[in-house]
Scaffold this motif. Structure first.
Motif, PDB file in Angstrom:
ATOM      1  N   ALA A 416       0.848  -1.201   0.000  1.00  0.00           N
ATOM      2  CA  ALA A 416       0.000   0.000   0.000  1.00  0.00           C
ATOM      3  C   ALA A 416       0.875   1.238   0.000  1.00  0.00           C
ATOM      4  O   ALA A 416       1.884   1.297   0.708  1.00  0.00           O
ATOM      5  CB  ALA A 416      -0.930   0.007   1.220  1.00  0.00           C
ATOM      6  N   VAL A 417       0.504   2.235  -0.816  1.00  0.00           N
ATOM      7  CA  VAL A 417       1.212   3.518  -0.863  1.00  0.00           C
ATOM      8  C   VAL A 417       0.183   4.630  -0.766  1.00  0.00           C
ATOM      9  O   VAL A 417      -0.972   4.483  -1.180  1.00  0.00           O
ATOM     10  CB  VAL A 417       2.051   3.671  -2.153  1.00  0.00           C
ATOM     11  N   ALA A 418       0.604   5.749  -0.203  1.00  0.00           N
ATOM     12  CA  ALA A 418      -0.278   6.900  -0.054  1.00  0.00           C
ATOM     13  C   ALA A 418      -0.303   7.720  -1.336  1.00  0.00           C
ATOM     14  O   ALA A 418       0.718   7.880  -2.011  1.00  0.00           O
ATOM     15  CB  ALA A 418       0.177   7.764   1.122  1.00  0.00           C
ATOM     16  N   SER A 419      -1.469   8.206  -1.673  1.00  0.00           N
ATOM     17  CA  SER A 419      -1.620   9.103  -2.817  1.00  0.00           C
ATOM     18  C   SER A 419      -1.477  10.538  -2.321  1.00  0.00           C
ATOM     19  O   SER A 419      -2.309  11.005  -1.544  1.00  0.00           O
ATOM     20  CB  SER A 419      -2.990   8.898  -3.469  1.00  0.00           C
ATOM     21  N   PRO A 420      -0.419  11.250  -2.719  1.00  0.00           N
ATOM     22  CA  PRO A 420      -0.146  12.562  -2.126  1.00  0.00           C
ATOM     23  C   PRO A 420      -1.148  13.613  -2.576  1.00  0.00           C
ATOM     24  O   PRO A 420      -1.774  13.502  -3.626  1.00  0.00           O
ATOM     25  CB  PRO A 420       1.265  12.887  -2.640  1.00  0.00           C
ATOM     26  N   GLY A 421      -1.290  14.632  -1.754  1.00  0.00           N
ATOM     27  CA  GLY A 421      -2.136  15.776  -2.076  1.00  0.00           C
ATOM     28  C   GLY A 421      -1.407  17.067  -1.788  1.00  0.00           C
ATOM     29  O   GLY A 421      -0.269  17.062  -1.293  1.00  0.00           O
ATOM     30  N   PHE A 446       6.936   1.748  -8.569  1.00  0.00           N
ATOM     31  CA  PHE A 446       5.913   1.749  -9.618  1.00  0.00           C
ATOM     32  C   PHE A 446       4.545   2.118  -9.062  1.00  0.00           C
ATOM     33  O   PHE A 446       3.826   2.948  -9.624  1.00  0.00           O
ATOM     34  CB  PHE A 446       5.856   0.372 -10.278  1.00  0.00           C
ATOM     35  N   LEU A 447       4.185   1.505  -7.938  1.00  0.00           N
ATOM     36  CA  LEU A 447       2.882   1.785  -7.350  1.00  0.00           C
ATOM     37  C   LEU A 447       2.791   3.231  -6.884  1.00  0.00           C
ATOM     38  O   LEU A 447       1.742   3.866  -6.972  1.00  0.00           O
ATOM     39  CB  LEU A 447       2.619   0.829  -6.186  1.00  0.00           C
ATOM     40  N   GLN A 448       3.924   3.783  -6.395  1.00  0.00           N
ATOM     41  CA  GLN A 448       3.921   5.183  -5.975  1.00  0.00           C
ATOM     42  C   GLN A 448       3.715   6.105  -7.173  1.00  0.00           C
ATOM     43  O   GLN A 448       3.012   7.125  -7.069  1.00  0.00           O
ATOM     44  CB  GLN A 448       5.235   5.515  -5.274  1.00  0.00           C
ATOM     45  N   ALA A 449       4.306   5.732  -8.329  1.00  0.00           N
ATOM     46  CA  ALA A 449       4.096   6.531  -9.532  1.00  0.00           C
ATOM     47  C   ALA A 449       2.626   6.513  -9.941  1.00  0.00           C
ATOM     48  O   ALA A 449       2.057   7.538 -10.333  1.00  0.00           O
ATOM     49  CB  ALA A 449       4.977   6.011 -10.670  1.00  0.00           C
ATOM     50  N   LEU A 450       1.995   5.328  -9.854  1.00  0.00           N
ATOM     51  CA  LEU A 450       0.557   5.254 -10.135  1.00  0.00           C
ATOM     52  C   LEU A 450      -0.233   6.106  -9.151  1.00  0.00           C
ATOM     53  O   LEU A 450      -1.205   6.770  -9.518  1.00  0.00           O
ATOM     54  CB  LEU A 450       0.084   3.806 -10.063  1.00  0.00           C
ATOM     55  N   ALA A 451       0.183   6.062  -7.886  1.00  0.00           N
ATOM     56  CA  ALA A 451      -0.517   6.846  -6.865  1.00  0.00           C
ATOM     57  C   ALA A 451      -0.420   8.336  -7.164  1.00  0.00           C
ATOM     58  O   ALA A 451      -1.353   9.096  -6.872  1.00  0.00           O
ATOM     59  CB  ALA A 451       0.053   6.542  -5.484  1.00  0.00           C
TER      60      ALA A 451
END
Length: 848
Positions: A416-421, A446-451
């Protein structure tokens, strides 16, 4: 039997040297006939052994004690000793490092071989010997026993041939073979051979490090037994092709280590003939290229993942619908990371709730409907704080409890990765597997880039939402402004009419003595007053209903009107006040603030219907911080600071979203026809005081209305100086004839002299040519030009000291916007009664 411990020295005759078995004997010439009587061989050598003199071998005859009795020419040539030098000596000197007392004595081994040959010729044996010069040579010895008439051993005949060259060649071959073996066994590459059935014939020790097997465990087994099934079929075809078409081939393949992990090998092999039987086999080498393969695969995966992210980013920039973008992203996450499921949990509400806005692999019906409290899934809470969390095996995990939803879905591994705002995380993007799995750092990147793409989509949606809200606010403001203009215009014109109605009614009441007529006039006046109240509501809705602003204490005003506020409630209902004794100061109009409180409580009381419940009325101070992104839409543009807050809470019927959208529309009501200006007036009063209003409601759960008003430090009050002058007579100027008549009659009735005019030109002409000039000029705001109004405070336009009083159907705030120096005591709001007019005029005409 020969005994190596036998005495090896003999008492020499005078002049002879003593010999020992562990020394190289001196070259002592012995008489050929010495001790010939000791051995049958020695008694008649020429007659019995003459045949061996001409053999091409070195022939040596030994007696039963190991002494040499015969030595042919070939033996002299081979060993370099003359026959006379060796006659009668034991043969120790032919072996280097011979020691009679040692169990490893090579000479003893030789003579033991002679003893074993008592019954016949012994097997040939190779010994390391030495010649007369001390040089070593290798000889192959053959032995033949010499038996006496009684069958006893009388000695031996041995013949030897020089095999030094052969031994040297064999030693060189052995050394080369050892070098080859060292080279093969120390090679880090796999070196092997297969027979025509694909079985391992040979494999070096590199199999231990590459495949995890000892070489012995592979030999005799088909090579396909150590490969994945699909790869085994493919490589077996290559192997059969090599046997049918002998050649050399390079290819890459996969084997399985002993622990089951795959190993990528680069094979270099060729066909070879296995010998006289004509069967073929395959030999070759194999290099472990697993690291290279993993690097290439990693680079390839990175390129593919970069392409996925780039494609997703293009879709985001192209304006793909958010739902489609998020759903496409989770599908790409599942495909790229080879996971069982993926989802995006969006943070909603106060930041403690998660909404499953997009997902793949979940049970039908969960996506778009599932909510989770953040504290229920500690994994997500940790992810929002740290940015990324990986769990390999839930049953063995000790950091987080296994959430019920994960158990139901059979989830074992999670990344799980956080989607930044802009200010805080907007959600959590996760991939899940139903089997234990370790996620790599590349997977996390990779998942962080998607996030980040998710964050872009969510941010864009938020911006679009805010833009839509802003558009709705602008449209609402325009609608309210249009309605306000309409209401203000109607109220202005209606106020002019009401001045005549109220004024004439008052004047008629003063002159009439007929009870019937007076009753009718009272009814007329009452109706006019109700109409005036309605115009005040309309002006309040327009946001321009503040007439006289001053510093007020909201708490004190609420206490003063407590009984009035309790009036709308039924007997089984109650009003609960919640505010401290501390002052809550604001700048505002007292009548408008009273109307605000009354309308809020009345609306809440009606929402309770007949239920025995309470209406809660709260007053407090609250501070707004700079973080406007976390405020409601009503407060988004408010400056940071301290505000006075009035809240009215009821647990009544509540409102659905459609009703909330129309709550401030004039004459909109969920009750009976004819109601609906209450909340519209509240909205206008709040806007007129530069405040904001929030409404929180749900059907069946009640309503909370929260009003924010700037504190005293936010607004400056208007000063109201009041110079006073005496008046001899009054000038009345209004374009409405009814207003002029009422004012004239009211003022004349109390003794003032009155001159009424209908326009600004007549005002100027009258003041310039009439003597004496008017004491007070009662002027309609809309009648006078702006240039004249600017000069009114000093009356320099008229050249004479004349007081003025401005009357208008509009509000004091509107008049002040036209006349910046207008004072509150010089303003009279329409409609007004004759008594109010007279009071104002007298205040201006009364001397100090």
């Amino acid at each position: 039997m020969f005994d190596p411990q036998l005495e090896t020295t003999e008492k020499s005759r005078p002049g002879k040297a003593a010999l020992t078995g562990n020394q190289v004997p001196e070259r002592v010439l012995l008489h050929p006939e010495s001790r010939a009587e000791d051995s049958p061989i020695g008694r008649n050598p020429d007659s019995q052994l003459s045949w061996w003199k001409f053999l091409p071998f070195a022939v040596v005859a030994w007696d039963e004690t190991g002494r040499i009795r015969q030595w042919n020419r070939r033996a002299e040539i081979l060993f370099g000793f003359h026959k006379a030098e060796v006659w009668g000596r034991r043969g120790w000197f032919l072996w280097p490092d011979a020691s009679p007392g040692s169990s490893q004595n090579p000479a003893a081994s030789f003579f033991e071989g002679l003893l074993r040959a008592e019954e016949g010729a012994s097997e040939p044996r190779i010994h390391r010997n030495r010649d007369a010069e001390g040089r070593e040579l290798w000889c192959r010895w053959y032995h033949l026993p010499q038996m006496g008439e009684a069958g006893q051993a009388m000695g031996w005949i041995s013949w030897a041939e020089d095999v030094s060259e052969t031994m040297a060649t064999q030693q060189a071959l052995a050394e080369r073979e050892q070098q080859y073996r060292n080279l093969v066994e120390t090679s880090q590459d796999l070196i092997w051979s297969w027979d025509d059935q694909g079985r391992w014939e040979f494999v070096n020790q590199a199999s231990r490090s590459i495949l995890g097997y000892e070489a012995e465990a592979l030999v005799g087994h088909p090579f396909t037994s150590f490969q994945p099934i699909g790869q085994a079929h493919k490589d077996w075809e290559l192997f059969r092709n090599l046997l049918e078409n002998p050649t050399q081939m390079r290819f890459e393949t996969i084997f399985l280590r002993k622990d089951g992990t795959p190993v990528h090998l680069s094979m270099n092999c060729r066909t070879r003939n296995r010998g006289e039987n004509g069967k073929l086999g395959v030999v070759g080498t194999a290099s472990d290229v697993t690291a290279r393969y993993r690097t290439q695969r990693r680079l390839r995966e990175q390129a593919e993942r970069n392409a996925v992210i780039a494609s997703l980013g293009q879709k985001a920039l192209a304006g793909l619908a958010d739902r489609q973008l998020l759903q496409g992203a989770v599908e790409l996450a599942v495909q790229t990371l080879e996971a069982d499921m993926a989802s995006f949990w969006e943070v909603q509400g106060s930041g403690r709730q998660l909404f499953l806005s997009a997902g793949m692999g979940w049970d039908a019906g969960l996506v778009g409907k599932t909510y989770l409290d953040l504290h229920e899934v500690a994994l997500f809470e940790c992810c929002l704080r740290q940015g990324a969390v990986s769990v390999e095996d839930w049953p063995k995990e000790e950091r987080f409890q296994n959430p019920r939803l994960f158990v139901e879905q059979g989830i074992v591994s999670v990344l799980a990765v956080a989607s930044p705002g802009p200010q805080k995380a907007t959600g959590v993007l996760e991939v899940c597997c139903r089997r234990p799995r370790r996620f790599s750092q590349d997977d996390t990147v990779f998942l962080q880039a998607l996030a980040n793409v998710f964050a872009t989509a969510v941010e864009r949606r938020q911006v679009e939402k805010e833009r839509q809200e802003l558009i709705e606010q602008v449209l609402e403001a325009q609608k309210l402004e249009s309605l306000g203009v309409l209401a203000g215009g109607i109220a202005h014109d209606f106020n002019n009419i009401l001045v005549g109605v109220l004024g004439n009614a008052d004047l008629a009441l003063e002159r009439s003595l007929d009870p019937v007529q007076r009753d009718l006039l009272v009814r007329i006046k009452s109706g006019a007053e109700r109409a005036a109240a309605l115009t005040r509501q309309m002006l309040a809705f327009s946001g321009k209903g503040r007439f006289l602003v001053q510093e007020l204490d909201l708490a004190e005003e609420a206490r003063r009107m407590q009984s009035l506020l309790e009036a709308p409630l039924q007997a089984n209902q109650r009003l609960e006040f919640h505010f401290s004794s501390q002052k809550i100061p604001v700048i505002g109009d007292r009548d408008q603030i009273h109307q605000l409180f009354m309308n809020l409580v009345t609306n809440a009381a009606e929402a309770l219907q007949d239920e025995p419940k309470a209406v809660k009325f709260r007053l407090s101070h609250r501070t707004l911080k700079e973080d406007s992104g976390r405020r409601s839409a009503a407060l988004r543009d408010f400056a940071a600071g301290t505000y006075a807050v009035a809240e009215v809470l009821d647990r009544g019927c509540g409102m659905d979203p459609a009703t909330q959208d129309r709550i401030f529309e004039p004459f909109f009501s969920t009750k009976f026809t004819g109601r609906g200006l209450g909340m519209a007036a509240v909205s206008g009063i709040v806007r007129g005081h530069q405040g904001a209003i929030e409404v929180f409601s749900a059907s069946g759960k009640g309503t909370l209305v929260r009003v924010w008003l700037p504190g005293t430090h936010e607004l400056s009050s208007l000063q109201c100086p009041g110079p006073e002058m005496e008046a001899a007579w009054i000038l009345v100027a209004d374009d409405d004839e009814g207003v002029r008549q009422v004012c004239s009659m009211a003022l004349e009735h109390v003794g003032f002299r009155v001159k009424s005019v209908a326009d600004a030109k007549q005002v100027r002409e009258f003041i310039e040519h009439h003597h004496p000039p008017p004491q007070v000029a009662l002027l309609d705001l809309s009648l006078m030009p702006a240039s004249d109004l600017e000069e009114l405070p000093h009356l320099s336009l008229f050249g004479r000291p004349t007081e003025y009083l401005i009357m208008s159907g509009r509000t004091f705030s509107e008049a002040a916007s036209v006349m910046p120096n207008l004072q509150a005591d010089r303003f009279l709001s329409k409609p007004f009664s004759p008594a109010e007019l007279i009071q104002k005029i007298q205040s201006l005409t009364t001397a100090d």
